[in-house]
Each structure stands twice: as C-alpha cells, then as structure tokens.
Write a protein that holds these residues in place. Sequence first.
Motif, PDB file in Angstrom:
ATOM      1  N   MET A 187       0.860  -1.189   0.000  1.00 17.97           N
ATOM      2  CA  MET A 187       0.000   0.000   0.000  1.00 17.97           C
ATOM      3  C   MET A 187       0.890   1.230   0.000  1.00 17.97           C
ATOM      4  N   THR A 204      -1.997   5.646   2.601  1.00 15.87           N
ATOM      5  CA  THR A 204      -2.926   4.631   3.101  1.00 15.87           C
ATOM      6  C   THR A 204      -2.413   4.019   4.399  1.00 15.87           C
ATOM      7  N   TYR A 205      -1.107   3.772   4.461  1.00 18.14           N
ATOM      8  CA  TYR A 205      -0.543   3.205   5.690  1.00 18.14           C
ATOM      9  C   TYR A 205      -0.702   4.184   6.852  1.00 18.14           C
ATOM     10  N   ARG A 209      -5.137  -7.010   1.922  1.00 11.92           N
ATOM     11  CA  ARG A 209      -4.389  -7.774   0.914  1.00 11.92           C
ATOM     12  C   ARG A 209      -5.151  -9.004   0.432  1.00 11.92           C
ATOM     13  N   LEU A 226      -9.006   2.106  -2.983  1.00 18.88           N
ATOM     14  CA  LEU A 226      -8.759   0.994  -2.073  1.00 18.88           C
ATOM     15  C   LEU A 226      -9.985   0.104  -2.015  1.00 18.88           C
TER      16      LEU A 226
END
Length: 409
Positions: A57, A61-62, A88, A201
């Motif tokens: 990612m 996003t993290y 994932r 996402l």
Amino acid sequence: MDGGYATAPKETESKGKLRMLLEIGAVATKLGLTSFGGPVAHLLYFHDEYIKKRKWMDERTYADLVALCQFLPGPSSSQVGMGIGILRAGILGGVIAWLGFTLPSVIALVVFALLLKGFDIGNAGWIHGLKIVAVAIVAQGVFSMGKNLTPDRNRASIAIMTMIITLLLPTALSQVILILLAALAGTLLYRKKEAPAASALVVPVSRRAAIVCLFLFVGLLFGLPLLTQFTNNPWLAIADSFYRSGSLVFGGGHVVLPLLEREVVPVGWISQQDFLAGYGATQAVPGPLFTFAGYLGAMIKGGWGAVLATLAIFLPSFLLIVGALPFWNRLRKSPAMQGALVGVNAAVVGILLAALYNPIWTSAVLTVGDFVLAALLFGMLHFWKWPAWVIVIIGVLGGMIIPYMNIGM
C-alpha cells in the motif's frame, strides 16, 4: 472443452489467492520473529517491510490505517498488521497475518512459563540490551515519520503539544482525548486545504459482515461477564477477564500489563513473583506485548489456557478492525476526514516522541555506556542501513558486555 475453459480461470485465481496467503504468512512470521521493541517499533518494522520493500500500500494509506488503529482499543500494531492482511487477501489474510506475527512470541512465552517460572530475569544483561535496541529503532522511526507527517509549523505544533501533554498526563484516557483533539484541529486547519487524493482501495469485507463483527464485539463484552456469573465456569472466567482486557485498553501493550495484573493476581490465578517473571520474559521476545496473555494462560490452565487467553485478548481487536475497515474506506475520502487524519497523524508523531522518552529511553539508557550503545545502533540503522536482525544481535551482546567495561558512570 467448455468445462475446461470455465474452470481454468477459477483454478488460476485459486492458486493466486493461495500464493498470496502463503506470502502474507511468510512475511508476517518473519516480522513475528524479528520485531523487537514494542508496539511503536512494530509500526516501523511494518512500514519498512510492507510499504517500502513490498509496496503493498502507499504511504498515505498506511498512515491512515495507523491513525484508524489509534482510535480503536487494543494493540494498535497488531491491528495494523491485521488490517494489512485483510486489505491484501480478505478476512483470511487478516487471520494469517495475525497468526504469523503472534505465534512466535506466544510459543516462546509458553516455553518461558514452563522453564523459567520463579526466576528473576528482569535485570539480565541481554534483556537490557534489547531495551537499548528499542531506543535506536524507535528514534530512527520517529525521525523518519516526523519528516513525512509533520512538514509544517501547524503539524509540528500538534506533535509537540501532544508529546508534552502525554508525558505530563500519562494515562490512556488522556491519549484518547489528545487524538480526538488533534482530529478536531486537523479538521479546522486542513479541511479546505487540497490534500493528496486518497488512493483507490478495495476493502474485501462487506458492510453486513462489518456490522455483525461490531455487534459481536459488544455482545461478548457484556455477555461474557453475565455468563461467568451465572455458570461459575473457570474457563469462561478466563475468557471474560482477557476479553475485557483486550477490549478496554487504549495505548497498547504497556498499558494492558497492569490491567492484567489486577485480573489475575488478586484472584489467586498466578503469584506476583510469577507474574513479574513473565513480564521480564515478555520484554525479551519479539512480537506484540499482548502475547503475555499466552504466558499467563499457560500458568493458569496449561496449554489450553494459553490458547484461550491468547484468543480472548486478541479477539476484540480483530472484530473491531474488520468492523471498521469498510466504513473507514468511505470516510477517509471526505475533506473533513482527510483534515482530521492529518491532525491525528501529527499527534501520532507526538505520541511516538513521548514513548521514545518514557518508557523506552528512561528504562534503557541508564549509564554512559547505554547511551553510547544506543547512539551506535541508531547510526547503524539510519546511516549505515544495517538490517534490524543485526542490530538486535549487536544490542544483545552490548547489553551483556557493558556492565563489565567500567563505563557505567
């Protein structure tokens, strides 16, 4: 012929999913075997492995996922790992990511429960060396995250104020309030500022499944105490104590330890001496600090007690992250939520700074020799780019050697 053409894509898709799950398990197990230093350091290990190396990612996003997990009770680093696994490869990916990251330390702590009962290992040199390793890892991580998440005066101010208040009022409640205030400040300061668009996402969890998990979380939280009271079953009592501990703790593993002590020592499940021995062992193993539940469960009811206590303390975290992800994916795209996440990310840097000082620095850097070793390890990590497992070995050896070098004053 028609049947062959119809099944081939399904077989290919199935094999691809299996390979993905095996990869998640392998990477998570590697992290479970090497991630020393507590929850703050774990987030940095995750960033290096999942984001920098594997690009599972993007940075934004993290950071958003870390911010979400700061809002939720439970072990934030474990929830981030679960979240990455879910994003994932679905719920099964989250389960495998959790198992890989958690099982190594659970097994190690059950062995400690069997072999090291009653020994005072809290002051062992190799354990102290691991604490110094944590100083270097967290310092390097705070430096890197600070550059990305606090690039301007407003965000730096949020981080500094969060650090100050966290150190002056070191309670789980104050940390939650600070995160909420940072979200409000971020909304006011950055909601009109054009932010990088949230990356597309796909969350492979339905909203119905998410709602079921949230209801199950609440139902178990209120139902287990009632079942325990009516049945007086010792196994239900263990499940209730550890589930409540995992449900009501903000701030990660260091916060849950005193709560667990109040759950298991006064009722006579485990002695104070054995509890402290297990605490020392927990500091020495990689992985999440919540795996201390495995040690306690083994001391209370043997192997099955370890399994029950471990599942009970992590189950709330899993239910919450599955329940939150589908809604988080939509909320993070709104300008107001983007501003809130900017503020929360800055506050996270402040919380990491506070944790770097207390308990990490204050429990590890006690002498000149400790400082020298910490600075050396930081240089190896940040400037020389040595791998983390080498840093761990050097830190352990250094922690054992320093007491004999007459540089402790």
